[in-house]
Scaffold this active site. Structure first.
Site, PDB file in Angstrom:
ATOM      1  N   PRO A 183       0.785  -1.227   0.000  1.00  0.00           N
ATOM      2  CA  PRO A 183       0.000   0.000   0.000  1.00  0.00           C
ATOM      3  C   PRO A 183       0.822   1.285   0.000  1.00  0.00           C
ATOM      4  O   PRO A 183       1.854   1.374   0.666  1.00  0.00           O
ATOM      5  CB  PRO A 183      -0.835  -0.089   1.280  1.00  0.00           C
ATOM      6  CG  PRO A 183      -0.158  -1.107   2.118  1.00  0.00           C
ATOM      7  CD  PRO A 183       0.484  -2.066   1.168  1.00  0.00           C
ATOM      8  N   ASN A 184       0.337   2.231  -0.750  1.00  0.00           N
ATOM      9  CA  ASN A 184       0.880   3.599  -0.855  1.00  0.00           C
ATOM     10  C   ASN A 184       2.173   3.691  -1.658  1.00  0.00           C
ATOM     11  O   ASN A 184       2.645   4.784  -1.941  1.00  0.00           O
ATOM     12  CB  ASN A 184       1.075   4.237   0.533  1.00  0.00           C
ATOM     13  CG  ASN A 184      -0.214   4.272   1.315  1.00  0.00           C
ATOM     14  OD1 ASN A 184      -1.200   4.800   0.832  1.00  0.00           O
ATOM     15  ND2 ASN A 184      -0.243   3.677   2.489  1.00  0.00           N
ATOM     16  N   TYR A 198      11.145   8.842   1.023  1.00  0.00           N
ATOM     17  CA  TYR A 198      11.116   7.842  -0.047  1.00  0.00           C
ATOM     18  C   TYR A 198      11.713   8.302  -1.376  1.00  0.00           C
ATOM     19  O   TYR A 198      11.775   7.526  -2.326  1.00  0.00           O
ATOM     20  CB  TYR A 198       9.667   7.359  -0.260  1.00  0.00           C
ATOM     21  CG  TYR A 198       9.068   6.736   0.985  1.00  0.00           C
ATOM     22  CD1 TYR A 198       9.565   5.526   1.487  1.00  0.00           C
ATOM     23  CD2 TYR A 198       8.029   7.345   1.681  1.00  0.00           C
ATOM     24  CE1 TYR A 198       9.032   4.960   2.631  1.00  0.00           C
ATOM     25  CE2 TYR A 198       7.480   6.777   2.831  1.00  0.00           C
ATOM     26  CZ  TYR A 198       7.995   5.585   3.296  1.00  0.00           C
ATOM     27  OH  TYR A 198       7.478   5.009   4.430  1.00  0.00           O
ATOM     28  N   ASN A 248       7.958  -5.748  -0.684  1.00  0.00           N
ATOM     29  CA  ASN A 248       7.846  -4.587   0.203  1.00  0.00           C
ATOM     30  C   ASN A 248       6.371  -4.491   0.559  1.00  0.00           C
ATOM     31  O   ASN A 248       5.567  -3.918  -0.191  1.00  0.00           O
ATOM     32  CB  ASN A 248       8.335  -3.303  -0.470  1.00  0.00           C
ATOM     33  CG  ASN A 248       8.349  -2.133   0.504  1.00  0.00           C
ATOM     34  OD1 ASN A 248       7.788  -2.217   1.593  1.00  0.00           O
ATOM     35  ND2 ASN A 248       8.987  -1.043   0.115  1.00  0.00           N
ATOM     36  N   ALA A 277       3.167  -0.824   4.967  1.00  0.00           N
ATOM     37  CA  ALA A 277       2.633  -0.813   6.341  1.00  0.00           C
ATOM     38  C   ALA A 277       2.108  -2.184   6.775  1.00  0.00           C
ATOM     39  O   ALA A 277       2.092  -2.499   7.972  1.00  0.00           O
ATOM     40  CB  ALA A 277       1.543   0.241   6.458  1.00  0.00           C
ATOM     41  N   GLU A 299      12.417  -9.665   2.121  1.00  0.00           N
ATOM     42  CA  GLU A 299      11.689  -8.474   2.585  1.00  0.00           C
ATOM     43  C   GLU A 299      12.539  -7.237   2.317  1.00  0.00           C
ATOM     44  O   GLU A 299      13.722  -7.213   2.654  1.00  0.00           O
ATOM     45  CB  GLU A 299      11.438  -8.618   4.088  1.00  0.00           C
ATOM     46  CG  GLU A 299      10.779  -7.405   4.701  1.00  0.00           C
ATOM     47  CD  GLU A 299      10.610  -7.527   6.211  1.00  0.00           C
ATOM     48  OE1 GLU A 299      10.875  -8.606   6.790  1.00  0.00           O
ATOM     49  OE2 GLU A 299      10.225  -6.518   6.822  1.00  0.00           O
ATOM     50  N   HIS A 344      12.687  -2.823   2.338  1.00  0.00           N
ATOM     51  CA  HIS A 344      12.139  -1.512   2.687  1.00  0.00           C
ATOM     52  C   HIS A 344      13.045  -0.432   2.133  1.00  0.00           C
ATOM     53  O   HIS A 344      14.277  -0.568   2.171  1.00  0.00           O
ATOM     54  CB  HIS A 344      11.998  -1.358   4.197  1.00  0.00           C
ATOM     55  CG  HIS A 344      11.073  -2.367   4.777  1.00  0.00           C
ATOM     56  ND1 HIS A 344       9.708  -2.268   4.640  1.00  0.00           N
ATOM     57  CD2 HIS A 344      11.313  -3.525   5.432  1.00  0.00           C
ATOM     58  CE1 HIS A 344       9.155  -3.331   5.200  1.00  0.00           C
ATOM     59  NE2 HIS A 344      10.107  -4.109   5.687  1.00  0.00           N
ATOM     60  N   ARG A 352      13.116   4.437  12.503  1.00  0.00           N
ATOM     61  CA  ARG A 352      11.843   5.160  12.525  1.00  0.00           C
ATOM     62  C   ARG A 352      11.046   4.813  13.792  1.00  0.00           C
ATOM     63  O   ARG A 352      11.610   4.298  14.746  1.00  0.00           O
ATOM     64  CB  ARG A 352      11.090   4.869  11.224  1.00  0.00           C
ATOM     65  CG  ARG A 352      11.907   5.311   9.999  1.00  0.00           C
ATOM     66  CD  ARG A 352      11.189   5.067   8.700  1.00  0.00           C
ATOM     67  NE  ARG A 352       9.984   5.872   8.598  1.00  0.00           N
ATOM     68  CZ  ARG A 352       9.071   5.720   7.647  1.00  0.00           C
ATOM     69  NH1 ARG A 352       9.243   4.783   6.718  1.00  0.00           N
ATOM     70  NH2 ARG A 352       7.996   6.478   7.618  1.00  0.00           N
TER      71      ARG A 352
HETATM   72  C1  DQA Z   1       8.241   0.999   3.935  1.00  0.00           C
HETATM   73  C2  DQA Z   1       8.310   1.236   5.448  1.00  0.00           C
HETATM   74  C3  DQA Z   1       6.950   1.047   6.087  1.00  0.00           C
HETATM   75  O1  DQA Z   1       7.036   1.249   7.491  1.00  0.00           O
HETATM   76  C4  DQA Z   1       5.962   2.036   5.513  1.00  0.00           C
HETATM   77  O2  DQA Z   1       4.673   1.816   6.058  1.00  0.00           O
HETATM   78  C5  DQA Z   1       5.937   2.040   4.036  1.00  0.00           C
HETATM   79  C6  DQA Z   1       7.178   1.874   3.285  1.00  0.00           C
HETATM   80  C7  DQA Z   1       9.577   1.313   3.225  1.00  0.00           C
HETATM   81  O3  DQA Z   1       9.743   0.858   2.106  1.00  0.00           O
HETATM   82  O4  DQA Z   1      10.428   2.011   3.780  1.00  0.00           O
HETATM   83  O5  DQA Z   1       4.893   2.285   3.425  1.00  0.00           O
HETATM   84  O6  DQA Z   1       7.930  -0.359   3.700  1.00  0.00           O
END
Ligand code: DQA
Length: 138
Positions: free
Chosen positions: A10-11, A23, A72, A75, A96, A98, A105
């Site tokens: 998501p996002n 990002y 990835n 959240a 995994e 990120h 964070r």
């Molecule tokens: C993320 C880190 C997560 O905590 C966050 O919710 C994201 C992006 C990252 O790629 O740094 O949406 O996965």
């Protein structure tokens, strides 16, 4: 030819627009185009969804035939037992990834429910995190 897929949660469709101080300014589409040129000897696919169920469906679809999954879960990493169960259930190894360093964070981002079922974790190298994951499969 090795078959890999990047699955973004998501996002992450808003990369380049969303919280650019964390990002970065690049959209994932332009980054992915570059990646495909960088790794011509692997079959690289990309999937993004904002929906937990669709991410699980995709993991099931690719998780018994592909050589590697770069996930990835955004959240959902920190909240989704259902995605963790899907990663555990499939046969294809999952890395995994990120973009940000989740350990720098907020405390709630330090927890990954999927990490115990992944073959490795890469966090904090910006978009380069994806490239490092691909290299680890090659
Ligand atoms: C993320 C880190 C997560 O905590 C966050 O919710 C994201 C992006 C990252 O790629 O740094 O949406 O996965």
């Amino acid at each position: 030819m090795i078959k890999l897929i990047i699955i973004n949660g998501p996002n992450l469709n808003l990369l380049g627009i969303r919280e650019t101080e964390i990002y970065g300014h690049k959209s994932f589409d332009s980054y992915f185009e570059n990646l495909s040129f960088k790794f011509p000897d692997s079959k690289l696919e990309f999937y993004q969804s904002n929906s937990e169920g669709k991410l699980i469906d995709k993991l099931h679809e690719v998780g018994f035939s592909y050589d590697g999954i770069i996930l990835n879960a955004a959240a959902y990493t920190h909240t989704s037992l259902a995605i963790a169960d899907a990663v555990k259930a499939i046969k294809t190894p999952v890395i995994e990834v990120h973009i940000s360093n989740i350990f720098k964070r907020e405390d709630l981002r330090h927890i990954s429910l999927i990490a115990p079922y992944c073959s490795g974790n890469i966090s904090g190298f910006g978009l380069k995190s994806y490239e490092l994951a691909i290299r680890s499969f090659l």
